[in-house]
Scaffold this motif. Structure first.
Motif, PDB file in Angstrom:
ATOM      1  N   ALA A   1      -2.648  44.046  36.050  1.00 30.75           N
ATOM      2  CA  ALA A   1      -3.988  44.268  35.510  1.00 30.75           C
ATOM      3  C   ALA A   1      -3.953  45.077  34.225  1.00 30.75           C
ATOM      4  O   ALA A   1      -4.923  45.061  33.446  1.00 30.75           O
ATOM      5  N   ASN A   2      -2.852  45.802  33.985  1.00 30.02           N
ATOM      6  CA  ASN A   2      -2.742  46.647  32.794  1.00 30.02           C
ATOM      7  C   ASN A   2      -1.829  46.051  31.731  1.00 30.02           C
ATOM      8  O   ASN A   2      -1.441  46.745  30.784  1.00 30.02           O
ATOM      9  N   ARG A   3      -1.465  44.804  31.887  1.00 26.82           N
ATOM     10  CA  ARG A   3      -0.549  44.175  30.937  1.00 26.82           C
ATOM     11  C   ARG A   3      -1.081  42.788  30.585  1.00 26.82           C
ATOM     12  O   ARG A   3      -1.551  42.057  31.448  1.00 26.82           O
ATOM     13  N   SER A   4      -0.995  42.439  29.315  1.00 26.18           N
ATOM     14  CA  SER A   4      -1.393  41.106  28.864  1.00 26.18           C
ATOM     15  C   SER A   4      -0.191  40.394  28.267  1.00 26.18           C
ATOM     16  O   SER A   4       0.732  41.037  27.752  1.00 26.18           O
ATOM     17  N   ILE A   5      -0.215  39.072  28.330  1.00 27.07           N
ATOM     18  CA  ILE A   5       0.907  38.260  27.851  1.00 27.07           C
ATOM     19  C   ILE A   5       0.365  37.162  26.941  1.00 27.07           C
ATOM     20  O   ILE A   5      -0.594  36.471  27.283  1.00 27.07           O
ATOM     21  N   LEU A   6       0.991  37.024  25.773  1.00 31.37           N
ATOM     22  CA  LEU A   6       0.643  35.967  24.829  1.00 31.37           C
ATOM     23  C   LEU A   6       1.869  35.075  24.651  1.00 31.37           C
ATOM     24  O   LEU A   6       2.900  35.512  24.136  1.00 31.37           O
ATOM     25  N   LEU A   7       1.770  33.834  25.108  1.00 28.37           N
ATOM     26  CA  LEU A   7       2.867  32.874  25.038  1.00 28.37           C
ATOM     27  C   LEU A   7       2.674  31.975  23.825  1.00 28.37           C
ATOM     28  O   LEU A   7       1.634  31.337  23.681  1.00 28.37           O
ATOM     29  N   VAL A   8       3.678  31.946  22.951  1.00 26.62           N
ATOM     30  CA  VAL A   8       3.665  31.032  21.816  1.00 26.62           C
ATOM     31  C   VAL A   8       4.607  29.887  22.153  1.00 26.62           C
ATOM     32  O   VAL A   8       5.797  30.106  22.398  1.00 26.62           O
ATOM     33  N   THR A   9       4.094  28.667  22.191  1.00 25.90           N
ATOM     34  CA  THR A   9       4.932  27.554  22.635  1.00 25.90           C
ATOM     35  C   THR A   9       4.470  26.236  22.016  1.00 25.90           C
ATOM     36  O   THR A   9       3.302  26.097  21.610  1.00 25.90           O
ATOM     37  N   HIS A  10       5.380  25.284  21.935  1.00 23.75           N
ATOM     38  CA  HIS A  10       5.048  23.931  21.488  1.00 23.75           C
ATOM     39  C   HIS A  10       4.596  23.058  22.645  1.00 23.75           C
ATOM     40  O   HIS A  10       3.801  22.139  22.464  1.00 23.75           O
ATOM     41  N   TYR A  11       5.144  23.328  23.832  1.00 23.52           N
ATOM     42  CA  TYR A  11       5.088  22.339  24.896  1.00 23.52           C
ATOM     43  C   TYR A  11       4.420  22.859  26.158  1.00 23.52           C
ATOM     44  O   TYR A  11       4.374  24.061  26.421  1.00 23.52           O
ATOM     45  N   GLN A  12       3.974  21.913  26.951  1.00 24.92           N
ATOM     46  CA  GLN A  12       3.335  22.188  28.225  1.00 24.92           C
ATOM     47  C   GLN A  12       4.318  22.698  29.263  1.00 24.92           C
ATOM     48  O   GLN A  12       3.942  23.418  30.186  1.00 24.92           O
ATOM     49  N   ARG A  13       5.612  22.384  29.134  1.00 24.51           N
ATOM     50  CA  ARG A  13       6.552  22.579  30.238  1.00 24.51           C
ATOM     51  C   ARG A  13       6.630  24.028  30.705  1.00 24.51           C
ATOM     52  O   ARG A  13       6.744  24.285  31.899  1.00 24.51           O
ATOM     53  N   LEU A  14       6.552  24.999  29.780  1.00 18.57           N
ATOM     54  CA  LEU A  14       6.564  26.399  30.198  1.00 18.57           C
ATOM     55  C   LEU A  14       5.314  26.725  31.006  1.00 18.57           C
ATOM     56  O   LEU A  14       5.355  27.505  31.964  1.00 18.57           O
ATOM     57  N   LEU A  15       4.203  26.092  30.647  1.00 16.08           N
ATOM     58  CA  LEU A  15       2.929  26.374  31.307  1.00 16.08           C
ATOM     59  C   LEU A  15       2.842  25.705  32.679  1.00 16.08           C
ATOM     60  O   LEU A  15       1.888  25.944  33.415  1.00 16.08           O
ATOM     61  N   ASN A  16       3.835  24.880  33.014  1.00 14.49           N
ATOM     62  CA  ASN A  16       3.930  24.385  34.385  1.00 14.49           C
ATOM     63  C   ASN A  16       4.339  25.498  35.340  1.00 14.49           C
ATOM     64  O   ASN A  16       4.104  25.402  36.549  1.00 14.49           O
ATOM     65  N   HIS A  17       4.962  26.542  34.797  1.00 17.78           N
ATOM     66  CA  HIS A  17       5.473  27.635  35.608  1.00 17.78           C
ATOM     67  C   HIS A  17       4.683  28.932  35.422  1.00 17.78           C
ATOM     68  O   HIS A  17       4.697  29.795  36.299  1.00 17.78           O
ATOM     69  N   ILE A  18       4.026  29.074  34.282  1.00 16.83           N
ATOM     70  CA  ILE A  18       3.202  30.264  34.005  1.00 16.83           C
ATOM     71  C   ILE A  18       1.804  29.767  33.668  1.00 16.83           C
ATOM     72  O   ILE A  18       1.577  29.199  32.600  1.00 16.83           O
ATOM     73  N   THR A  19       0.861  29.958  34.553  1.00 19.81           N
ATOM     74  CA  THR A  19      -0.487  29.438  34.352  1.00 19.81           C
ATOM     75  C   THR A  19      -1.295  30.384  33.467  1.00 19.81           C
ATOM     76  O   THR A  19      -1.548  31.531  33.842  1.00 19.81           O
ATOM     77  N   PRO A  20      -1.711  29.934  32.278  1.00 23.26           N
ATOM     78  CA  PRO A  20      -2.477  30.808  31.390  1.00 23.26           C
ATOM     79  C   PRO A  20      -3.958  30.848  31.770  1.00 23.26           C
ATOM     80  O   PRO A  20      -4.497  29.894  32.342  1.00 23.26           O
ATOM     81  N   ASP A  21      -4.586  31.960  31.435  1.00 19.27           N
ATOM     82  CA  ASP A  21      -6.040  32.039  31.597  1.00 19.27           C
ATOM     83  C   ASP A  21      -6.740  31.236  30.503  1.00 19.27           C
ATOM     84  O   ASP A  21      -7.768  30.607  30.755  1.00 19.27           O
TER      85      ASP A  21
END
Length: 251
Positions: free
Chosen positions: A196-216
């Motif tokens: 709850a006290n940490r945010s993550i910003l993923l920079v990526t070209h592809y969907q494949r990483l987001l298959n494992h890390i679901t973004p808000d």
């Protein structure tokens, strides 16, 4: 937590705009993904937030917890809780990985007025975190990233993040160069660092990483600005349709 408003920037030696009015809000505890084609400004945005040399800020602001990042030195941004995992982590010959990690941790703790971590306590923390990432003791003893494979370098970046415990984590194409097993391992470690006290910003070209890390939220970047924002379904749309429609919108 992170608030970017009308950020415009260019290379110091080039008049061409790279960021052309970026607006982005990331609340505490959220995971956001920025996607876009090559040259859209994704990596430049991460570099500018971290304080990399070579860029000229033309206007706009970028605030972390209300603090203007653009007025701080890179080490001050790190001490304030900003972390950048590089797309291409560099090798640092002659600097031991464990020495580097402990020095970085204690430098940040000192900047925040906190006590340094003892050698014994640090060793325990580092080994526990490394084990969860599949990093053996041999790699911990080597110079930073020296002789590491691409996957080992990326896991070492996540190890740094796990030890430093930053507030705002920017991961620049962490999935590049990873095989399927390594990506699952890295994604599991990133998911384990959500809070709850940490945010993550993923920079990526592809969907494949987001298959494992679901973004808000997912943001599409084109021509130096964010042109579309949506949920995880937006990444799936890009995977099937590409970026052409968003490039046309930016134009």
């Amino acid at each position: 937590m992170l608030s970017i408003n009308n950020l415009r920037a260019k290379l110091e030696e080039d008049d061409k705009l790279i960021l052309n009015g970026v607006d982005l809000q990331v609340d505490a505890g959220e995971v956001h993904a920025i996607m876009g084609p090559n040259g859209s400004g994704k990596s430049t945005l991460s570099y500018i937030l971290a304080g990399r040399d070579g860029y000229e800020i033309l206007n706009g602001s970028a605030k972390l917890d209300g603090m203007e990042l653009l007025e701080l030195e890179p080490e001050e941004r790190a001490a304030a809780g900003l972390f950048l995992a590089f797309q291409y982590p560099v090798e640092i010959a002659g600097v031991g990985n464990m020495t580097f990690l402990r020095t970085a941790l204690n430098a940040q703790r000192k900047a925040r007025g906190e006590d340094e971590v003892s050698a014994a306590e640090f060793l325990r923390r580092a080994r526990d975190q490394a084990k969860s990432l599949g990093i053996g003791n041999e790699l911990l003893k080597r110079p930073v990233n020296f002789g590491f494979s691409g996957g080992e370098k990326k896991r070492n970046e996540i190890l740094q993040m796990a030890i430093l415990q930053p507030r705002m984590c920017i991961l620049d194409e962490t999935d590049s160069g990873l095989d399927v097993d390594a990506m699952r391992q890295v994604a599991a470690a990133i998911n384990g660092l959500k809070s709850a006290n940490r945010s993550i910003l993923l920079v990526t070209h592809y969907q494949r990483l987001l298959n494992h890390i679901t973004p808000d939220k997912v943001h599409i970047m084109s021509a130096g600005r964010i042109v579309e924002t949506g949920g995880p379904e937006l990444a799936l749309h890009v995977e099937t349709k590409g970026y052409a429609e968003f490039a046309a919108e930016a134009a």
